[in-house]
Write an enzyme that holds these catalytic residues in place. Structure first.
Site, PDB file in Angstrom:
ATOM      1  N   SER A   1      -0.053 -75.649   9.683  1.00 24.91           N
ATOM      2  CA  SER A   1       0.490 -77.013   9.724  1.00 24.91           C
ATOM      3  C   SER A   1      -0.468 -78.065   9.197  1.00 24.91           C
ATOM      4  O   SER A   1      -0.815 -79.019   9.891  1.00 24.91           O
ATOM      5  CB  SER A   1       0.914 -77.354  11.141  1.00 24.91           C
ATOM      6  OG  SER A   1       1.788 -76.359  11.575  1.00 24.91           O
TER       7      SER A   1
ATOM      8  N   ARG B   1      -5.898 -80.793   2.090  1.00 26.53           N
ATOM      9  CA  ARG B   1      -6.887 -81.479   2.935  1.00 26.53           C
ATOM     10  C   ARG B   1      -6.622 -81.084   4.385  1.00 26.53           C
ATOM     11  O   ARG B   1      -5.515 -80.703   4.756  1.00 26.53           O
ATOM     12  CB  ARG B   1      -6.794 -83.000   2.784  1.00 26.53           C
ATOM     13  CG  ARG B   1      -5.502 -83.619   3.242  1.00 26.53           C
ATOM     14  CD  ARG B   1      -5.484 -85.128   3.163  1.00 26.53           C
ATOM     15  NE  ARG B   1      -4.268 -85.656   3.747  1.00 26.53           N
ATOM     16  CZ  ARG B   1      -3.101 -85.726   3.116  1.00 26.53           C
ATOM     17  NH1 ARG B   1      -2.987 -85.298   1.870  1.00 26.53           N
ATOM     18  NH2 ARG B   1      -2.032 -86.218   3.723  1.00 26.53           N
TER      19      ARG B   1
ATOM     20  N   ASP C   1       4.921 -75.759   9.926  1.00 29.04           N
ATOM     21  CA  ASP C   1       5.614 -75.707  11.225  1.00 29.04           C
ATOM     22  C   ASP C   1       7.023 -76.287  11.157  1.00 29.04           C
ATOM     23  O   ASP C   1       7.934 -75.805  11.840  1.00 29.04           O
ATOM     24  CB  ASP C   1       4.799 -76.393  12.323  1.00 29.04           C
ATOM     25  CG  ASP C   1       4.464 -77.845  12.029  1.00 29.04           C
ATOM     26  OD1 ASP C   1       4.675 -78.293  10.884  1.00 29.04           O
ATOM     27  OD2 ASP C   1       3.965 -78.546  12.922  1.00 29.04           O
TER      28      ASP C   1
END
Length: 498
Positions: free
Chosen positions: A177, A192, A230
């Site tokens: 996630s 990132r 997710d």
């Protein structure tokens, strides 16, 4: 004698008058402080305002940004990432599948036994593991070795209730996630880190390759057959049990949304159109920003001091990670400028993120006549005691302002998605039902937030359309959903179909 008595009386009279003057001065000072504190609250409430016309502007802006993000890479603050999920589960999937769900300070490993048509999930087991803080800012190998070792332990405990089809390799759905540029259903490059992770040598790497190498180092024979976000997992979990599920929204520590798009409506997609004609889009909607969002000086300060200034602006005003922190910042200003808690500013109130959203939620939802819960939470969390009921009421109101803004803006975002999908109106003669799967601790546990979101959706869509839109709590989409996507994208699917 008479003179002395008179003198004493005069002195006493002066003392009483002086004491009265001090009391009056204190009261005036106190009432002046109270007025100043109320001014701060009132100004904050005005700046957080979400009248229906503003929410419509936010919804329209969301739709516009969705179009821009689908048109070209970097065309919008919304990444609109192609998930490569073009086969959502149907309910016919069969066999043993694993999932690894990494999305915060804990990760979960789970296994599910799927029984195929009409049988659904026959069995499931999971284990939650917390990540040592040092690994969140260490090296890529250290983090993935730790995860793979825990996964290997979990596999070793597989009981007789779980049956792997003979001659097959174990398969895993990997819920990751964090922002990833997906390159296929089972590969993706980390763009990132977020949520307190900062491991430089993982950025730019394929996270599936990192996990696979770590599993090999552990001697674990397992194939990652789906890399999912997710939110995409929540969408899959919802679709497995309900074919009307068309979008998913996570409202937890962070926030995101995913939905099913028509493949031909994705200009930046240059590959072959999938057989299904559909593609799940991971919006990364936390990064949405618009001039229509009602931002305050507290939001700007929170953003400037965050790990990712200028990023995730929408998330910073609607998600669980930040709501309590916004309340703390307003209370701190009230303490500093209006001596709301007395002459000394409570030291704990100066600590960023000390006031977590579950504490805020408990205070907001306190129904006791003297707001006992609020008093206890202030004492336990901020070491503030001796608050009056009047003060506690103000604190509850502050929580309400922050939660209401977050919930109403979340609803506007959902309406933006419905507009993009053409589901925000009722077409004549068409019985269309759209289900939005919602998951995340904020939505699940913060009842006031949830009620406000659902009421605002009704307000924005109107009675007729609202009847065809259903919001459903999809529990554990990120875990079970990943295992289901491992099944629907298994290397053995072709074999089963032939």
């Amino acid at each position: 004698m008479g003179k002395v008595a008179v003198g004493l009386a005069v002195v006493c009279g002066v003392a009483v008058a002086a004491a009265a003057a001090v009391v009056v001065h204190r009261k005036m000072k106190k009432s002046g402080r109270w007025v100043k504190a109320m001014e701060i609250v009132q100004e904050f409430e005005e700046k957080c305002g979400t009248p229906i016309w503003k929410l419509r502007q936010v919804a329209d802006a969301m739709t516009v940004e969705m179009h821009a993000g689908l048109a070209s890479e970097g065309g919008s603050k919304l990444k609109m990432l192609i998930s490569y999920v073009d086969n959502l589960p149907t309910g016919n999937e069969k066999g043993l599948f694993y999932a690894l769900d990494l999305g915060g300070t804990n990760f979960r490993v789970l296994r599910v036994q799927l029984g195929g048509k009409d049988s659904g999930i026959v069995n499931q087991q999971f284990k939650e593991v917390s990540i040592p803080p040092s690994l969140m800012t260490g090296t890529s190998d250290a983090l993935f070795d730790y995860i793979a070792a825990e996964l290997a332990k979990f596999v070793a405990q597989e009981g007789t209730d779980f049956q792997l089809t003979p001659g097959r390799q174990r398969e895993l759905g990997f819920t990751f996630s964090f922002p990833v540029m997906q390159t296929s259903i089972a590969s993706g490059t980390l763009l990132r880190w977020t949520k307190g992770f900062s491991i430089d040598d993982t950025v730019g790497q394929d996270v599936v390759a990192e996990l696979t190498k770590a599993m090999e180092r552990q001697g674990l024979d397992m194939r990652v057959s789906a890399l999912v976000n997710d939110t995409v997992g929540t969408l899959a979990g919802g679709r497995y049990t309900n074919s009307d599920v068309a979008a998913a929204v996570i409202l937890g520590t962070g926030s995101n949304a995913a939905y099913v798009e028509r493949a031909h409506a994705i200009p930046k997609w240059h590959g072959l159109l999938p057989k299904s004609g559909e593609m799940v889009i991971n919006m990364e909607w936390g990064n949405f920003r618009s001039s229509h969002l009602p931002l305050t000086e507290y939001d700007h300060a929170l953003d400037a001091e965050s790990l990712n200034p200028g990023e995730q602006i929408y998330e910073k005003i609607i998600s669980g990670m930040y709501l309590g922190e916004i309340v703390r910042r307003v209370l701190l200003r009230m303490a500093e400028e209006a001596a709301f808690f007395g002459d000394i500013v409570p030291p704990k109130l100066k600590v960023p993120f000390v006031l977590r959203t579950p504490v805020m939620s408990a205070m907001h939802q306190d129904t006791s006549p003297d707001l006992k819960v609020v008093a206890n939470k202030l004492k336990d969390t901020l070491e503030i005691s001796n608050t009056s009921v009047k003060m506690r009421k103000v604190i509850v109101e502050l929580c309400n302002i922050v939660a209401t803004r977050g919930a109403r803006l979340s609803a506007a975002g959902i309406v933006g998605i419905l507009k993009k999908m053409g589901r925000d109106t009722v077409k004549v003669g068409e019985k269309q039902r759209t289900v939005i799967a919602l998951d995340g601790g904020l939505y699940e546990h913060y009842a006031e937030f949830r009620k406000c979101l659902e009421n605002t959706l009704g307000e924005l869509l109107g009675e007729e359309v609202s009847e065809s839109i259903v919001v459903e709590h999809s529990n554990d989409g990120s875990g079970i959903g990943a295992a289901l996507l491992a099944a629907s994208h298994s290397q053995y699917v072709e074999m089963e179909e032939s």
